[in-house]
Design a protein around this motif. Structure first.
Motif, PDB file in Angstrom:
ATOM      1  N   ASN A 216       0.836  -1.191   0.000  1.00 53.27           N
ATOM      2  CA  ASN A 216       0.000   0.000   0.000  1.00 53.27           C
ATOM      3  C   ASN A 216       0.879   1.252   0.000  1.00 53.27           C
ATOM      4  N   ALA A 217       0.662   2.158  -0.975  1.00 57.56           N
ATOM      5  CA  ALA A 217       1.524   3.334  -1.135  1.00 57.56           C
ATOM      6  C   ALA A 217       1.478   4.240   0.092  1.00 57.56           C
ATOM      7  N   GLU A 218       0.279   4.454   0.626  1.00 54.30           N
ATOM      8  CA  GLU A 218       0.154   5.322   1.799  1.00 54.30           C
ATOM      9  C   GLU A 218       0.881   4.720   2.995  1.00 54.30           C
ATOM     10  N   LEU A 219       0.766   3.385   3.134  1.00 53.60           N
ATOM     11  CA  LEU A 219       1.449   2.711   4.234  1.00 53.60           C
ATOM     12  C   LEU A 219       2.960   2.786   4.056  1.00 53.60           C
ATOM     13  N   GLN A 220       3.436   2.693   2.824  1.00 52.14           N
ATOM     14  CA  GLN A 220       4.881   2.771   2.583  1.00 52.14           C
ATOM     15  C   GLN A 220       5.451   4.069   3.137  1.00 52.14           C
ATOM     16  N   GLY A 221       4.723   5.170   2.928  1.00 53.83           N
ATOM     17  CA  GLY A 221       5.181   6.449   3.453  1.00 53.83           C
ATOM     18  C   GLY A 221       5.240   6.467   4.965  1.00 53.83           C
ATOM     19  N   ARG A 222       4.234   5.895   5.606  1.00 53.86           N
ATOM     20  CA  ARG A 222       4.218   5.836   7.070  1.00 53.86           C
ATOM     21  C   ARG A 222       5.345   4.948   7.589  1.00 53.86           C
ATOM     22  N   LEU A 223       5.595   3.854   6.894  1.00 51.05           N
ATOM     23  CA  LEU A 223       6.664   2.952   7.314  1.00 51.05           C
ATOM     24  C   LEU A 223       8.029   3.627   7.230  1.00 51.05           C
ATOM     25  N   SER A 224       8.215   4.460   6.224  1.00 47.07           N
ATOM     26  CA  SER A 224       9.506   5.132   6.045  1.00 47.07           C
ATOM     27  C   SER A 224       9.798   6.116   7.166  1.00 47.07           C
ATOM     28  N   ARG A 225       8.754   6.570   7.864  1.00 49.00           N
ATOM     29  CA  ARG A 225       8.932   7.536   8.939  1.00 49.00           C
ATOM     30  C   ARG A 225       8.846   6.902  10.332  1.00 49.00           C
ATOM     31  N   ALA A 226       8.472   5.632  10.387  1.00 49.97           N
ATOM     32  CA  ALA A 226       8.219   4.986  11.684  1.00 49.97           C
ATOM     33  C   ALA A 226       9.510   4.502  12.339  1.00 49.97           C
ATOM     34  N   GLU A 227       9.588   4.691  13.644  1.00 59.35           N
ATOM     35  CA  GLU A 227      10.715   4.163  14.408  1.00 59.35           C
ATOM     36  C   GLU A 227      10.595   2.652  14.551  1.00 59.35           C
ATOM     37  N   ASP A 228       9.381   2.164  14.725  1.00 57.43           N
ATOM     38  CA  ASP A 228       9.106   0.728  14.831  1.00 57.43           C
ATOM     39  C   ASP A 228       8.039   0.382  13.801  1.00 57.43           C
ATOM     40  N   ARG A 229       8.431  -0.341  12.769  1.00 53.70           N
ATOM     41  CA  ARG A 229       7.514  -0.628  11.662  1.00 53.70           C
ATOM     42  C   ARG A 229       6.593  -1.812  11.936  1.00 53.70           C
ATOM     43  N   THR A 230       6.966  -2.664  12.862  1.00 51.03           N
ATOM     44  CA  THR A 230       6.210  -3.902  13.076  1.00 51.03           C
ATOM     45  C   THR A 230       4.730  -3.663  13.399  1.00 51.03           C
ATOM     46  N   PRO A 231       4.383  -2.749  14.330  1.00 48.47           N
ATOM     47  CA  PRO A 231       2.956  -2.546  14.617  1.00 48.47           C
ATOM     48  C   PRO A 231       2.158  -2.091  13.399  1.00 48.47           C
ATOM     49  N   LEU A 232       2.745  -1.252  12.550  1.00 51.49           N
ATOM     50  CA  LEU A 232       2.039  -0.768  11.356  1.00 51.49           C
ATOM     51  C   LEU A 232       1.779  -1.902  10.383  1.00 51.49           C
ATOM     52  N   ILE A 233       2.765  -2.762  10.188  1.00 55.50           N
ATOM     53  CA  ILE A 233       2.601  -3.902   9.273  1.00 55.50           C
ATOM     54  C   ILE A 233       1.561  -4.868   9.820  1.00 55.50           C
ATOM     55  N   ALA A 234       1.640  -5.157  11.121  1.00 54.37           N
ATOM     56  CA  ALA A 234       0.681  -6.081  11.731  1.00 54.37           C
ATOM     57  C   ALA A 234      -0.736  -5.527  11.680  1.00 54.37           C
ATOM     58  N   GLU A 235      -0.894  -4.234  11.952  1.00 56.00           N
ATOM     59  CA  GLU A 235      -2.227  -3.614  11.923  1.00 56.00           C
ATOM     60  C   GLU A 235      -2.812  -3.650  10.516  1.00 56.00           C
ATOM     61  N   ALA A 236      -1.998  -3.356   9.510  1.00 57.26           N
ATOM     62  CA  ALA A 236      -2.484  -3.388   8.128  1.00 57.26           C
ATOM     63  C   ALA A 236      -2.860  -4.803   7.713  1.00 57.26           C
ATOM     64  N   ALA A 237      -2.103  -5.780   8.205  1.00 53.78           N
ATOM     65  CA  ALA A 237      -2.424  -7.179   7.890  1.00 53.78           C
ATOM     66  C   ALA A 237      -3.732  -7.595   8.550  1.00 53.78           C
TER      67      ALA A 237
END
Length: 333
Positions: A216-237
């Motif tokens: 997801n393009a919007e998520l990619q941007g958030r991931l690039s700024r996140a200190e911990d990417r795991t919660p964002l990936i898990a939430e999107a999944a």
């Protein structure tokens, strides 16, 4: 005969991300904390700073402490795996503690199992075979915790291990490609913890991206700024908003499922497999655990043993803290 006066004691769950400190009363069989506080481990200067802050806020004196540590624990010192902290008995004694217990955090999680009720567990597989005295514990969190509990009618022996640092063993073509990709990018031996713990979820996501898959393009941007990417990936999944994240989480569960089966077989843990840590409880009722169960069951001479093994997710969020408290109370009082 005089009645022994109840005493207050501390229990601590010291992890790479957070440290929980709680005050208990030795006479309270329910082990409900009198007071508790959570600290950011990485923002603290050490365990002494945390304990001093907590004790300063309490009106009672504590001479006993039971501390569960995410790391290698020796007789007199312990080294936290994901922090540059060394814990030693002399340092704790200087804070006023005369009764000290230092155990591995997975020893604490194993120790909490007899203290859990049915509402504290989510059943993935009922099993059905004879229930043996050994229960296995597998806990993906900041790291990958592994341990066991030997529990008989007159004996209870919890023990954490460093099994999560054992080598990652791929079981299909995709996982072999993953191992090769990881080996090419790191001088370290690739362990199960690299792909089965929380940070491993982000690693698996990167693996798919390296193969040319896009999310997801919007998520990619958030991931690039996140200190911990795991919660964002898990939430999107869990929300189903990013197919790449869904694939990532399914791969994580498949690898974890086989690691769970390996642990059961190595321990002959017919008493069950108990899944701890902070990741899996959040997935209950949000994702399918079919990938985990399919990977747990594989053809071979031990297929019937695995099918008969109960599997539960520990829903109790403070399992290590509760286990440290129970371990300490049994030892001190």
């Amino acid at each position: 005969m005089p009645v022994k006066q109840a005493e207050h004691f501390l229990a601590v769950d010291l992890g790479g991300t957070k440290t929980d400190v709680a005050l208990y009363l030795s006479s309270d069989d329910s082990l409900a904390p009198v007071a508790r506080k959570r600290y950011s481990s990485r923002r603290a200067g050490g365990i002494g700073e945390i304990l001093s802050d907590f004790l300063d806020s309490q009106p009672v004196r504590c001479e006993a402490i039971s501390i569960a540590i995410a790391g290698v624990v020796g007789e007199t010192t312990a080294q936290v795996t994901n922090l540059p902290w060394t814990i030693d008995r002399k340092g704790l004694a200087k804070l006023g503690f005369s009764k000290i217990s230092m155990i591995n955090d997975m020893t604490a999680v194993a120790a909490c199992l007899p203290l859990l009720g049915e509402d504290d567990l989510f059943c993935l597989q009922r099993g059905g075979g004879p229930v043996g005295p050994i229960r296995a514990v597998l806990a993906p969190g900041t790291g990958l915790g592994e341990g066991f509990l030997l529990h008989t009618d007159d004996h209870c022996y919890p023990r954490g291990t460093e099994g999560g640092h054992g080598g990652f063993a791929p079981v299909d073509r995709e996982q072999r490609q993953l191992l090769e990709w990881l080996a090419d990018s790191s001088a370290e031996a690739v362990s199960s913890e690299h792909v089965c713990a929380g940070p491993g979820i982000a690693t698996l996501y990167d693996f798919y991206c390296a193969r040319g898959e896009t999310g997801n393009a919007e998520l990619q941007g958030r991931l690039s700024r996140a200190e911990d990417r795991t919660p964002l990936i898990a939430e999107a999944a869990m929300a189903g908003t990013c197919p790449l994240c869904v694939n990532t989480l399914q791969l994580f569960l498949r690898i974890l499922g086989r690691e769970g089966a390996n642990l059961v077989l190595k321990l002959y843990a017919t008493g069950g497999l108990f899944l701890g840590g902070g990741i899996l409880p959040r997935m209950v009722n949000s994702v399918s655990f079919v990938p985990f169960l399919k990977a747990f069951h594989f053809p071979g001479p031990m297929a019937s043993l695995l099918a008969a093994t109960p599997i539960h997710i520990i829903l109790e969020r403070d399992a290590a803290l509760l286990g440290a408290a129970g371990f300490g109370r049994n030892l001190f009082y």
